[in-house]
Motif scaffolding. Structure first.
Motif, PDB file in Angstrom:
ATOM      1  N   ASP A 112       0.846  -1.194   0.000  1.00 26.30           N
ATOM      2  CA  ASP A 112       0.000   0.000   0.000  1.00 26.30           C
ATOM      3  C   ASP A 112       0.879   1.240   0.000  1.00 26.30           C
ATOM      4  O   ASP A 112       1.548   1.545   0.987  1.00 26.30           O
ATOM      5  N   GLY A 113       0.890   1.961  -1.119  1.00 28.04           N
ATOM      6  CA  GLY A 113       1.749   3.131  -1.262  1.00 28.04           C
ATOM      7  C   GLY A 113       1.395   4.284  -0.357  1.00 28.04           C
ATOM      8  O   GLY A 113       2.174   5.237  -0.238  1.00 28.04           O
ATOM      9  N   GLU A 147      -2.523   2.891  -5.405  1.00 26.30           N
ATOM     10  CA  GLU A 147      -1.594   2.685  -4.294  1.00 26.30           C
ATOM     11  C   GLU A 147      -0.677   1.497  -4.559  1.00 26.30           C
ATOM     12  O   GLU A 147       0.481   1.492  -4.145  1.00 26.30           O
ATOM     13  N   ARG A 148      -1.191   0.491  -5.250  1.00 28.26           N
ATOM     14  CA  ARG A 148      -0.344  -0.640  -5.615  1.00 28.26           C
ATOM     15  C   ARG A 148       0.717  -0.199  -6.632  1.00 28.26           C
ATOM     16  O   ARG A 148       1.880  -0.610  -6.542  1.00 28.26           O
ATOM     17  N   ARG A 200       1.928   2.820  -6.913  1.00 26.16           N
ATOM     18  CA  ARG A 200       2.891   3.625  -6.148  1.00 26.16           C
ATOM     19  C   ARG A 200       3.885   2.736  -5.407  1.00 26.16           C
ATOM     20  O   ARG A 200       5.075   3.040  -5.341  1.00 26.16           O
ATOM     21  N   ALA A 201       3.394   1.654  -4.847  1.00 22.08           N
ATOM     22  CA  ALA A 201       4.282   0.751  -4.117  1.00 22.08           C
ATOM     23  C   ALA A 201       5.317   0.129  -5.045  1.00 22.08           C
ATOM     24  O   ALA A 201       6.496  -0.009  -4.681  1.00 22.08           O
ATOM     25  N   ARG A 214       7.888   2.777  -5.892  1.00 22.00           N
ATOM     26  CA  ARG A 214       8.784   3.014  -4.751  1.00 22.00           C
ATOM     27  C   ARG A 214       9.858   1.934  -4.649  1.00 22.00           C
ATOM     28  O   ARG A 214      11.025   2.234  -4.397  1.00 22.00           O
ATOM     29  N   SER A 215       9.477   0.683  -4.834  1.00 21.43           N
ATOM     30  CA  SER A 215      10.429  -0.406  -4.648  1.00 21.43           C
ATOM     31  C   SER A 215      11.540  -0.391  -5.688  1.00 21.43           C
ATOM     32  O   SER A 215      12.610  -0.970  -5.456  1.00 21.43           O
ATOM     33  N   VAL A 253       5.340  10.035  -6.173  1.00 25.78           N
ATOM     34  CA  VAL A 253       6.018   9.153  -5.222  1.00 25.78           C
ATOM     35  C   VAL A 253       7.339   9.770  -4.782  1.00 25.78           C
ATOM     36  O   VAL A 253       7.669   9.788  -3.587  1.00 25.78           O
TER      37      VAL A 253
END
Length: 341
Positions: free
Chosen positions: A135-136, A239-240, A242-243, A246-247, A288
């Motif tokens: 969840d971002g 949000e997925r 974004r996650a 981010r990774s 992000v």
């Protein structure tokens, strides 16, 4: 009344003993719970749930309240599987260590929704037990990552003894100030700014019997956990994405094909679904980066060059220009002023 399980809960057993641990480190547990919006009466109950965001906030708040920046690290090191509720009992009831890790990886998202847990082998033959939040919206999650790696390590130790150590430990967040503590806690090399959190270990001892293995009990516990949680949770689509962005930022600007592939989508499908939400992939990457920059710039122990790299910038000057565009000042000025004003 039991709370209704929605998209991102964690079973309250994950916080077993946290009140005493906060107090033992000189903090005011009641103050922590109030600030994080956590109902203290739920803590430790294996059949109740906490909102995952509130749970992460509770651990971050506990670190600030106790003045112990490594609060999650030490909480996880002492956290035994038997205290973790159903998922801990599942690991202990597995017949072998390998079966315990398989069950932990496949079922942990029922214990803690909106997360990904994987048990994999790399090209060098090393095994990885990996974990990350999907969840971002949950930006501050370092304490959760560090306590979870400690919890996972104690599953190994329940079979192989207290002296077991991994080959490496990985964390997705930047290197903290007292990072030597992490190396000492795991007695292993620790790497920060990685794509995910994980324990890396050699392919041996997986056939070691678990001391309390019980196949019938394992089957019953698995069914209980799945029925209780209902699902592994699913963060909203944006949000997925974004996650996933981010990774991959520490590796450089993320490519849309890679992010789409990680979600099991074709590039054009991801582009279309983002367009339906009124945003482009490049705009989401920018969002992000901006959110993480605002979060990390407040942590003075992270060199700005490391911060730039964590956000996928090859040069500090490029990051500084982006930061000035977002916030109207250079990141060094925020640091010099001691924070936002």
């Amino acid at each position: 009344m039991r709370p209704r399980f929605e998209q991102r809960n964690v079973l309250a057993a994950a916080a077993s003993g946290v009140s005493d641990f906060i107090s033992g480190r000189g903090g005011d547990a009641g103050k922590v719970f109030e600030q994080a919006g956590v109902n203290e009466r739920c803590l430790g109950d294996p059949f109740l749930a906490l909102d995952l965001s509130d749970y992460c906030a509770m651990m971050e708040t506990a670190a600030a309240e106790t003045g112990d920046d490594n609060f999650g690290l030490w909480f996880g090191q002492q956290f035994q599987p038997r205290s973790l509720g159903l998922i801990g009992e599942i690991a202990l009831a597995a017949p072998t260590l390998g079966a315990a890790l398989d069950n932990l990886a496949s079922l942990f998202p029922y214990h803690q929704q909106a997360t990904e847990t994987r048990f994999t082998q790399d090209a060098d033959g090393l095994l990885h037990l990996e974990y990350r939040i999907l969840d971002g919206r949950i930006l501050e999650r370092r304490q959760d990552a560090e306590l979870t790696m400690g919890m996972f390590a104690n599953v190994f130790r329940s079979s192989l003894g207290p002296g077991w150590t991994p080959e490496e430990v990985h964390f997705e967040h930047p290197r903290p100030f007292a990072w030597h503590d992490h190396r000492d806690a795991f007695d292993a090399p620790v790497y920060f700014g990685q794509r995910t959190n994980g324990l890396v270990f050699r392919n041996r001892h997986l056939d070691r019997r678990m001391p309390k293995g019980d196949l019938a009990r394992l089957t019953d516990l698995r069914a209980q956990l799945v029925a209780l949680a209902g699902s592994t949770g699913a963060p909203p689509f944006l949000e997925r994405v974004r996650a996933e962005i981010r990774s991959r930022l520490p590796e450089g600007p993320p490519h849309i094909e890679v992010v789409a592939g990680s979600m099991g989508l074709a590039r054009w499908t991801l582009q279309r679904r983002l367009a339906d939400q009124g945003i482009s992939f490049s705009q989401l990457v920018e969002e992000v980066r901006r959110a993480l920059a605002a979060h990390y710039v407040r942590q003075p122990h992270i060199p700005l060059s490391d911060l730039a790299s964590q956000l996928g910038y090859a040069e500090l000057s490029v990051f500084s220009r982006a930061f000035a565009r977002w916030f109207g000042c250079a990141p060094s000025r925020v640091r010099t002023a001691g924070g936002w004003h």
